[in-house]
Design a protein around this motif. Structure first.
Motif, PDB file in Angstrom:
ATOM      1  N   LEU A 300     -10.460 -57.428  34.755  1.00 32.72           N
ATOM      2  CA  LEU A 300      -9.425 -58.407  34.313  1.00 32.72           C
ATOM      3  C   LEU A 300      -9.435 -59.717  35.033  1.00 32.72           C
ATOM      4  CD1 LEU A 300      -6.931 -56.198  32.769  1.00 32.72           C
ATOM      5  CD2 LEU A 300      -8.435 -57.467  31.355  1.00 32.72           C
ATOM      6  N   GLY A 301      -9.758 -59.488  36.254  1.00 27.24           N
ATOM      7  CA  GLY A 301      -9.812 -60.615  37.291  1.00 27.24           C
ATOM      8  C   GLY A 301      -8.327 -60.974  37.478  1.00 27.24           C
ATOM      9  N   VAL A 302      -8.249 -62.045  38.353  1.00 27.75           N
ATOM     10  CA  VAL A 302      -6.748 -62.800  38.572  1.00 27.75           C
ATOM     11  C   VAL A 302      -6.791 -64.122  38.521  1.00 27.75           C
ATOM     12  CG1 VAL A 302      -6.057 -60.770  40.253  1.00 27.75           C
ATOM     13  CG2 VAL A 302      -7.275 -62.846  41.188  1.00 27.75           C
ATOM     14  N   SER A 303      -5.702 -64.787  38.265  1.00 32.93           N
ATOM     15  CA  SER A 303      -5.741 -66.237  38.005  1.00 32.93           C
ATOM     16  C   SER A 303      -4.213 -66.504  38.978  1.00 32.93           C
ATOM     17  CB  SER A 303      -5.479 -66.768  36.841  1.00 32.93           C
ATOM     18  OG  SER A 303      -5.470 -68.186  36.569  1.00 32.93           O
ATOM     19  N   PHE A 424      -3.430 -61.604  35.093  1.00 35.57           N
ATOM     20  CA  PHE A 424      -4.957 -61.375  35.037  1.00 35.57           C
ATOM     21  C   PHE A 424      -5.296 -62.823  34.310  1.00 35.57           C
ATOM     22  CE2 PHE A 424      -3.070 -60.395  30.832  1.00 35.57           C
ATOM     23  CZ  PHE A 424      -4.002 -60.887  29.902  1.00 35.57           C
ATOM     24  N   ALA A 425      -6.807 -62.698  34.401  1.00 31.35           N
ATOM     25  CA  ALA A 425      -7.558 -63.911  34.076  1.00 31.35           C
ATOM     26  C   ALA A 425      -7.927 -63.538  32.646  1.00 31.35           C
ATOM     27  CB  ALA A 425      -8.553 -64.300  34.755  1.00 31.35           C
ATOM     28  N   GLY A 426      -7.262 -64.134  31.456  1.00 28.31           N
ATOM     29  CA  GLY A 426      -7.555 -64.082  30.170  1.00 28.31           C
ATOM     30  C   GLY A 426      -8.968 -64.855  29.636  1.00 28.31           C
ATOM     31  N   ARG A 427     -10.158 -64.333  30.256  1.00 29.10           N
ATOM     32  CA  ARG A 427     -11.271 -64.888  29.979  1.00 29.10           C
ATOM     33  C   ARG A 427     -11.947 -64.108  28.615  1.00 29.10           C
ATOM     34  NH1 ARG A 427     -11.478 -65.328  35.673  1.00 29.10           N
ATOM     35  NH2 ARG A 427     -11.672 -67.311  36.340  1.00 29.10           N
ATOM     36  N   PRO A 428     -12.799 -64.523  28.086  1.00 35.24           N
ATOM     37  CA  PRO A 428     -13.678 -63.803  26.958  1.00 35.24           C
ATOM     38  C   PRO A 428     -14.121 -62.453  27.509  1.00 35.24           C
ATOM     39  CG  PRO A 428     -14.341 -66.114  27.120  1.00 35.24           C
ATOM     40  CD  PRO A 428     -13.685 -66.169  28.144  1.00 35.24           C
ATOM     41  N   PHE A 445       2.669 -42.928  30.718  1.00 34.24           N
ATOM     42  CA  PHE A 445       2.372 -44.179  30.194  1.00 34.24           C
ATOM     43  C   PHE A 445       2.448 -45.553  31.067  1.00 34.24           C
ATOM     44  CE2 PHE A 445       4.870 -41.017  27.732  1.00 34.24           C
ATOM     45  CZ  PHE A 445       4.246 -40.661  26.639  1.00 34.24           C
ATOM     46  N   VAL A 446       1.615 -46.357  30.671  1.00 35.33           N
ATOM     47  CA  VAL A 446       1.489 -47.669  31.372  1.00 35.33           C
ATOM     48  C   VAL A 446       2.239 -48.775  30.513  1.00 35.33           C
ATOM     49  CG1 VAL A 446      -0.595 -46.867  32.655  1.00 35.33           C
ATOM     50  CG2 VAL A 446      -0.708 -48.123  30.334  1.00 35.33           C
ATOM     51  N   ALA A 447       2.367 -49.635  31.740  1.00 38.51           N
ATOM     52  CA  ALA A 447       3.114 -51.057  31.129  1.00 38.51           C
ATOM     53  C   ALA A 447       2.792 -52.204  32.037  1.00 38.51           C
ATOM     54  CB  ALA A 447       4.638 -50.834  31.079  1.00 38.51           C
ATOM     55  N   GLY A 448       2.825 -53.467  31.341  1.00 36.08           N
ATOM     56  CA  GLY A 448       2.584 -54.530  32.197  1.00 36.08           C
ATOM     57  C   GLY A 448       1.794 -55.558  31.224  1.00 36.08           C
ATOM     58  N   THR A 449       1.823 -56.796  31.860  1.00 33.33           N
ATOM     59  CA  THR A 449       1.350 -57.776  30.913  1.00 33.33           C
ATOM     60  C   THR A 449      -0.074 -57.527  30.710  1.00 33.33           C
ATOM     61  OG1 THR A 449       0.919 -59.353  32.659  1.00 33.33           O
ATOM     62  CG2 THR A 449       2.846 -59.568  31.757  1.00 33.33           C
ATOM     63  N   TRP A 450      -0.819 -56.870  31.419  1.00 35.71           N
ATOM     64  CA  TRP A 450      -2.242 -56.543  31.224  1.00 35.71           C
ATOM     65  C   TRP A 450      -2.509 -55.854  30.153  1.00 35.71           C
ATOM     66  CZ3 TRP A 450      -3.196 -51.606  32.567  1.00 35.71           C
ATOM     67  CH2 TRP A 450      -1.983 -50.996  33.467  1.00 35.71           C
ATOM     68  N   THR A 451      -1.520 -54.860  29.705  1.00 33.30           N
ATOM     69  CA  THR A 451      -2.008 -53.909  28.566  1.00 33.30           C
ATOM     70  C   THR A 451      -2.100 -54.530  27.248  1.00 33.30           C
ATOM     71  OG1 THR A 451       0.572 -53.616  28.279  1.00 33.30           O
ATOM     72  CG2 THR A 451      -0.582 -52.180  30.035  1.00 33.30           C
ATOM     73  N   ASP A 452      -2.288 -53.882  26.299  1.00 34.60           N
ATOM     74  CA  ASP A 452      -2.958 -54.469  25.023  1.00 34.60           C
ATOM     75  C   ASP A 452      -1.733 -54.804  24.122  1.00 34.60           C
ATOM     76  OD1 ASP A 452      -4.568 -55.351  22.824  1.00 34.60           O
ATOM     77  OD2 ASP A 452      -4.922 -53.550  22.092  1.00 34.60           O
ATOM     78  N   THR A 453      -0.879 -56.092  24.595  1.00 37.64           N
ATOM     79  CA  THR A 453       0.128 -56.505  23.881  1.00 37.64           C
ATOM     80  C   THR A 453      -0.455 -57.596  22.896  1.00 37.64           C
ATOM     81  OG1 THR A 453       0.629 -58.050  25.329  1.00 37.64           O
ATOM     82  CG2 THR A 453       1.514 -56.022  25.860  1.00 37.64           C
ATOM     83  N   GLY A 454      -1.364 -57.854  23.000  1.00 33.58           N
ATOM     84  CA  GLY A 454      -2.062 -59.135  22.298  1.00 33.58           C
ATOM     85  C   GLY A 454      -1.485 -60.575  22.735  1.00 33.58           C
ATOM     86  N   PRO A 456      -0.842 -63.343  26.188  1.00 34.49           N
ATOM     87  CA  PRO A 456      -1.415 -63.523  27.605  1.00 34.49           C
ATOM     88  C   PRO A 456      -0.308 -62.945  28.434  1.00 34.49           C
ATOM     89  CG  PRO A 456      -1.225 -65.435  26.239  1.00 34.49           C
ATOM     90  CD  PRO A 456      -0.422 -64.698  25.236  1.00 34.49           C
ATOM     91  N   ALA A 457      -0.580 -63.286  29.811  1.00 30.11           N
ATOM     92  CA  ALA A 457       0.355 -62.661  30.659  1.00 30.11           C
ATOM     93  C   ALA A 457       1.372 -63.429  30.678  1.00 30.11           C
ATOM     94  CB  ALA A 457      -0.562 -62.587  31.990  1.00 30.11           C
TER      95      ALA A 457
END
Length: 494
Positions: A300-303, A424-428, A445-454, A456-457
């Motif tokens: 997912l990388g970082v920005s 996270f870096a929202g690249r293709p 369970f996991v939570a965070g902007t990087w989970t599949d919320t649809g 961006p962070a």
């Protein structure tokens, strides 16, 4: 307000029969999860290894002024985040635009504006685009056609996560100037990547949900107080009032089956665990294969984000914020009100980062005419390693070009904050790496902007993820309780 210290404990004792839910991580996702779990009747314990709450939304005090680690805004379409503010009792501490209006400033040129009128979507933006001076007339008309095409795309379709937003724009005939002068003004601060790097999927989500599907969706909001008070202090108050506990300076060594949590060497067996830590910290805490794509989460990388905050001895800008074009700075905010929040009042604040004082700032009282200006630089890959003095001088010079009154003003204090791993870096290709809240471990369970919320962070993504994890954790606890008290288990002596 009193410093949170290492622990904030309950003001009421929860029923002994209440399920125990542990939340690992006290960023916004973890705080949202803790509040939602406590509201659902759980005994909540939140562990945070840092000395402060808020994760990517924290504050610090310096020379009697409050500074946030970065400027965070939200839109009217951020419904989960706005409900969170309502729930923790701080909705009156934010400003919400009645209608979207973004000043766009350029050196030596008249300001432009992106705004909406009282018309249904997408017509609400048509007049603003037709009058948008940074683009030539032909480019404005093309942008309107591009917006209509963007509205027809599905952010959840797999094809939208295979190319960049920039490539899609260029295929539509958008020029470099149009991308830099219009599309990146929205993409850069929301996805934390430029259009040429950002996944089309995330861009479609931002533009459709925020700008194109609902006329009111993009009306902007921001905090009038330090983020530490808005998020951390308010959430802790809600959790402890419901009988929960929040512990800072606490190291969680591992999370395992059971679910179990090893905290500073001690093994704890709660009824459910919500792991709300950054994506690149997950693999080190869990057994292999616990989370979908666990070993690939690093992909997912970082920005990064860099923020430069300058205290001027007089006002230099007469708008609450502005986007900048043809300038080394991106967005500029007036943070004077939040900076002058009563000294010593943010319980979850941390220590100030390294910066530079260009003159002696007063820790007692500040001149009534001073203005605190925050420059926020998203996707700051080229700036993250620059020295504070370089960043401060570059931003000061840019502000003089954008706001001529800054030429006569003196900078009495300045500070730089860097978030190397801001999002996270929202690249293709990243959509497939974002896991659901469930895991292979029952009760974890996991939570965070990087989970599949649809999303961006963003703060909206953080709250949505925390709410979902809490919902699942509470459902797990109810199911486990029902199983343990079933007549069949009682007959068998289970």
């Amino acid at each position: 307000m009193n410093p949170a210290g290492s622990e904030a404990t309950a003001t009421m004792n929860p029923p002994a029969s209440s399920p125990h839910v542990v939340v690992v991580g006290a960023g916004l996702a973890g705080l949202a999860a803790g509040v939602a779990a406590a509201d659902g009747g759980a005994r909540v314990t939140v562990y945070e290894r840092a000395p402060r709450l808020g994760g990517a939304t924290w504050s610090f005090e310096r020379n009697g002024r409050w500074f946030d680690n970065g400027q965070h805004v939200f839109m009217r379409c951020c419904t989960a985040y706005r409900r969170f503010l309502d729930r923790v009792g701080v909705a009156d501490q934010v400003v919400q635009q009645r209608r979207l209006s973004v000043p766009v400033v350029r050196p030596g040129r008249r300001p432009a504006r992106i705004s909406r009128i009282a018309a249904p979507a997408p017509l609400h933006l048509a007049l603003s685009l037709l009058r948008y001076r940074p683009l030539a007339a032909g480019k404005r008309l093309r942008a309107m056609g591009t917006a209509l095409a963007l509205r027809r795309l599905d952010p959840d379709h797999p094809d939208t996560d295979r190319i960049t937003f920039g490539r899609w724009l260029r295929d539509r005939g958008e020029s470099d100037r149009s991308i830099a002068g219009l599309w990146d003004l929205i993409c850069l601060p929301t996805v934390n990547l430029r259009a040429d790097d950002a996944s089309l999927s995330l861009a479609v989500k931002v533009f459709r949900t925020g700008l194109l599907d609902d006329a009111t969706g993009a009306d902007l909001g921001w905090t009038r107080v330090p983020l530490a008070a808005l998020h951390g202090d308010a959430a802790v108050r809600c959790i402890t009032e419901r009988g929960g506990t929040v512990r800072l300076h606490t190291h969680v060594d591992a999370v395992g089956p059971g679910p179990s949590v090893r905290v500073d060497g001690e093994l704890i067996d709660p009824d459910a665990v919500i792991l709300a830590v950054p994506h690149d910290a997950v693999d080190a805490l869990l057994p292999p294969g616990t989370v979908a794509h666990q070993e690939g989460l690093v992909g997912l990388g970082v920005s990064p984000i860099v923020n430069v905050q300058l205290v001027f001895d007089r006002p230099i800008m007469d708008v609450p914020f502005a986007a900048a074009l043809d300038s080394p700075v991106q967005f500029v905010f007036d943070r004077t009100e939040a900076a002058h929040w009563p000294a010593g009042s943010a319980a979850s604040a941390g220590s100030p980062p390294h910066g530079k004082i260009t003159a002696g700032g007063s820790s007692e009282a500040h001149p009534p005419g001073e203005q605190v200006v925050a420059v926020s630089q998203s996707a700051a890959f080229d700036e993250i390693g620059d020295r504070p003095a370089e960043l401060i001088e570059r931003c000061r010079a840019a502000l003089v070009d954008l706001f001529p009154r800054a030429a006569e003003a003196e900078v009495v204090d300045a500070v730089v904050t860097r978030e190397h791993r801001a999002t996270f870096a929202g690249r293709p290709g990243t959509r497939r790496l974002r896991p659901a809240a469930t895991t292979a471990t029952d009760g974890l369970f996991v939570a965070g902007t990087w989970t599949d919320t649809g999303w961006p962070a963003t703060m909206e993504s953080a709250v949505r993820s925390g709410n979902e994890a809490a919902r699942l954790a509470l459902a797990h606890c109810r199911t486990a309780k029902a199983r343990s008290s079933s007549p069949e288990r009682e007959r068998l002596g289970a």
